[in-house]
Scaffold this motif. Structure first.
Motif, PDB file in Angstrom:
ATOM      1  N   THR A 208       0.868  -1.182   0.000  1.00 26.78           N
ATOM      2  CA  THR A 208       0.000   0.000   0.000  1.00 26.78           C
ATOM      3  C   THR A 208       0.904   1.231   0.000  1.00 26.78           C
ATOM      4  O   THR A 208       1.868   1.296   0.762  1.00 26.78           O
ATOM      5  CB  THR A 208      -0.906   0.028   1.246  1.00 26.78           C
ATOM      6  OG1 THR A 208      -1.775  -1.113   1.208  1.00 26.78           O
ATOM      7  CG2 THR A 208      -1.743   1.303   1.277  1.00 26.78           C
ATOM      8  N   THR A 210       0.845   5.366   0.468  1.00 26.26           N
ATOM      9  CA  THR A 210      -0.006   6.448   0.964  1.00 26.26           C
ATOM     10  C   THR A 210       0.757   7.762   0.921  1.00 26.26           C
ATOM     11  O   THR A 210       1.944   7.829   1.258  1.00 26.26           O
ATOM     12  CB  THR A 210      -0.511   6.136   2.393  1.00 26.26           C
ATOM     13  OG1 THR A 210      -1.415   7.164   2.807  1.00 26.26           O
ATOM     14  CG2 THR A 210       0.615   6.017   3.399  1.00 26.26           C
ATOM     15  N   GLU A 228      -3.623   4.734  -1.303  1.00 30.07           N
ATOM     16  CA  GLU A 228      -4.547   5.184  -0.271  1.00 30.07           C
ATOM     17  C   GLU A 228      -4.121   6.571   0.218  1.00 30.07           C
ATOM     18  O   GLU A 228      -3.011   6.757   0.701  1.00 30.07           O
ATOM     19  CB  GLU A 228      -4.543   4.195   0.897  1.00 30.07           C
ATOM     20  CG  GLU A 228      -5.383   4.607   2.090  1.00 30.07           C
ATOM     21  CD  GLU A 228      -6.820   4.868   1.726  1.00 30.07           C
ATOM     22  OE1 GLU A 228      -7.225   6.048   1.829  1.00 30.07           O
ATOM     23  OE2 GLU A 228      -7.516   3.916   1.321  1.00 30.07           O
ATOM     24  N   ASN A 230      -5.608   8.291   2.617  1.00 30.01           N
ATOM     25  CA  ASN A 230      -5.814   8.400   4.059  1.00 30.01           C
ATOM     26  C   ASN A 230      -4.716   7.609   4.758  1.00 30.01           C
ATOM     27  O   ASN A 230      -4.719   6.375   4.780  1.00 30.01           O
ATOM     28  CB  ASN A 230      -7.197   7.843   4.428  1.00 30.01           C
ATOM     29  CG  ASN A 230      -7.517   8.003   5.896  1.00 30.01           C
ATOM     30  OD1 ASN A 230      -6.661   7.867   6.763  1.00 30.01           O
ATOM     31  ND2 ASN A 230      -8.778   8.307   6.202  1.00 30.01           N
ATOM     32  N   SER A 232      -3.932   7.155   7.909  1.00 35.33           N
ATOM     33  CA  SER A 232      -4.364   6.339   9.046  1.00 35.33           C
ATOM     34  C   SER A 232      -4.929   5.003   8.581  1.00 35.33           C
ATOM     35  O   SER A 232      -4.612   3.950   9.143  1.00 35.33           O
ATOM     36  CB  SER A 232      -5.408   7.087   9.878  1.00 35.33           C
ATOM     37  OG  SER A 232      -4.852   8.241  10.452  1.00 35.33           O
ATOM     38  N   LYS A 233      -5.748   5.041   7.546  1.00 39.68           N
ATOM     39  CA  LYS A 233      -6.332   3.817   7.009  1.00 39.68           C
ATOM     40  C   LYS A 233      -5.257   2.923   6.406  1.00 39.68           C
ATOM     41  O   LYS A 233      -5.255   1.702   6.591  1.00 39.68           O
ATOM     42  CB  LYS A 233      -7.382   4.155   5.958  1.00 39.68           C
ATOM     43  CG  LYS A 233      -8.099   2.948   5.377  1.00 39.68           C
ATOM     44  CD  LYS A 233      -9.175   3.362   4.386  1.00 39.68           C
ATOM     45  CE  LYS A 233      -9.883   2.151   3.796  1.00 39.68           C
ATOM     46  NZ  LYS A 233     -10.909   2.548   2.797  1.00 39.68           N
ATOM     47  N   GLU A 236      -3.190   0.765   9.007  1.00 41.78           N
ATOM     48  CA  GLU A 236      -3.845  -0.254   9.828  1.00 41.78           C
ATOM     49  C   GLU A 236      -3.285  -1.644   9.527  1.00 41.78           C
ATOM     50  O   GLU A 236      -3.188  -2.058   8.364  1.00 41.78           O
ATOM     51  CB  GLU A 236      -5.355  -0.249   9.573  1.00 41.78           C
ATOM     52  CG  GLU A 236      -6.062   0.969  10.132  1.00 41.78           C
ATOM     53  CD  GLU A 236      -7.557   0.944   9.859  1.00 41.78           C
ATOM     54  OE1 GLU A 236      -8.054  -0.094   9.366  1.00 41.78           O
ATOM     55  OE2 GLU A 236      -8.234   1.952  10.133  1.00 41.78           O
ATOM     56  N   LYS A 271      -2.973   1.343  15.455  1.00 42.56           N
ATOM     57  CA  LYS A 271      -3.673   0.207  14.853  1.00 42.56           C
ATOM     58  C   LYS A 271      -2.729  -0.702  14.080  1.00 42.56           C
ATOM     59  O   LYS A 271      -3.158  -1.512  13.263  1.00 42.56           O
ATOM     60  CB  LYS A 271      -4.805   0.703  13.958  1.00 42.56           C
ATOM     61  CG  LYS A 271      -5.909   1.421  14.722  1.00 42.56           C
ATOM     62  CD  LYS A 271      -7.058   1.809  13.812  1.00 42.56           C
ATOM     63  CE  LYS A 271      -8.169   2.496  14.603  1.00 42.56           C
ATOM     64  NZ  LYS A 271      -9.310   2.885  13.708  1.00 42.56           N
TER      65      LYS A 271
END
Length: 320
Positions: A208, A210, A228, A230, A232-233, A236, A271
């Motif tokens: 991923t 970001t 992504e 975001n 924070s997302k 995770e 997270k």
């Protein structure tokens, strides 16, 4: 293997998982016994040609070559060599003293291998994307050339990163790897981010990426990754988080934002309790990454730096 292969000529492009895994395994073997092949390169020389500054890349390549019995000779071209003219047909009546045809041709007769570091201009996108400076050394030296970072890739760094991930993966079959943009005060090249994405996807890890809108990388390096916006997302359940700044690609070489909220801290990883954090170094502390991360138990940055030796040794061994 044909001498015109990108693997032999540049080591800038990740060719296959099989080749990548072979290089990783060899590097780990060398880490266990660095001088096991001390006689393999006896009588051979590698010319380490730096057009830009270096710490880890320079020293690790020298150590790697020495571990194989290869003699490394370093030339800081920006300080110790003549100003090079790169353009064909140039009338050299200004600041440049020697043409790349002549300089690279001479280096090709002095060495068995060349290892070149040449950053992008971040002003001429077409020239940078063609790896123009690096390609001129390949074209005129006539010998195998290893990338110590070019305009678009930093393959030995990424190989070291893959070694580090494998060493810390343990029972994770397909680790979740997150490449996150971090703020910086300068326009930074794309080479590390490009190579890391390319190698991570080539090794079939779950990647991923970001970053703030506007910092999209060249799709030829990121195809297959999840993008992504975001952060924070994206973070995770991450197993590995790689922090790196880069400048705009579409809006080439531009600083689009320096949002300090993107600096990675423990708060960002609530997270992702088991996440290990990576960075290629040098790092701007408390700008890209917080002290608490860099000095904490999550940090793998010193492990990555150590593995630079064995990544380079694996590649040099393969070539000789």
């Amino acid at each position: 293997m044909d001498s015109s292969s990108p693997l032999i000529q540049h080591f800038r492009k990740f060719e296959s998982k099989e080749i990548g895994q072979k290089l990783i395994d060899q590097a780990i073997s060398y880490k266990a016994d660095p001088r096991i092949h001390i006689h393999k390169g006896m009588g051979k020389r590698v010319g380490c040609i730096f057009l830009n500054p270096s710490l880890r890349t320079r020293v690790s390549t020298q150590i790697a070559a020495s571990n194989l019995g290869v003699e490394p000779i370093v030339l800081n071209m920006d300080k110790e060599g003549w100003a090079l003219e790169m353009k064909e047909g140039a009338i050299m009546n200004k600041g440049t003293v020697e043409h790349i045809k002549d300089a690279a041709g001479v280096l090709g007769t002095y060495f068995d291998l060349l290892a070149i570091r040449a950053f992008p201009s971040l002003t001429n996108k077409e020239e940078d994307m063609s790896d123009f400076v690096f390609s001129q050394f390949i074209k005129y030296s006539g010998i195998p050339v290893i990338s110590l970072e070019s305009a678009i890739r930093h393959p030995l760094q990424s190989l070291a990163d893959m070694i580090t991930i494998q060493e810390h993966t343990k029972e994770i079959k397909k680790p979740k790897v997150v490449l996150t943009w971090g703020p910086h005060i300068k326009a930074i090249p794309h080479a590390v981010a490009n190579s890391f994405a390319e190698w991570t996807l080539g090794m079939e890890h779950d990647l991923t990426i970001t970053h703030p809108a506007g910092y999209e990388l060249d799709e030829k390096f990121t195809k297959g990754a999840t993008i992504e916006y975001n952060q924070s997302k994206a973070l995770e359940d991450a197993d590995f988080v790689y922090v790196k700044n880069w400048s705009g690609f579409n809006d080439y070489g531009k600083i689009i934002t320096t949002d300090s909220n993107w600096m990675l801290t423990e708060r960002h990883l609530l997270k992702a309790p088991n996440a290990k954090v990576m960075h290629c170094l040098p790092v701007r502390r408390n700008l890209e990454l917080s002290d608490e991360i860099l000095d904490g138990s999550r940090s793998l940055v010193q492990k990555q730096a150590e593995n630079r030796i064995y990544a380079a040794q694996s590649v040099i061994s393969h070539l000789i």
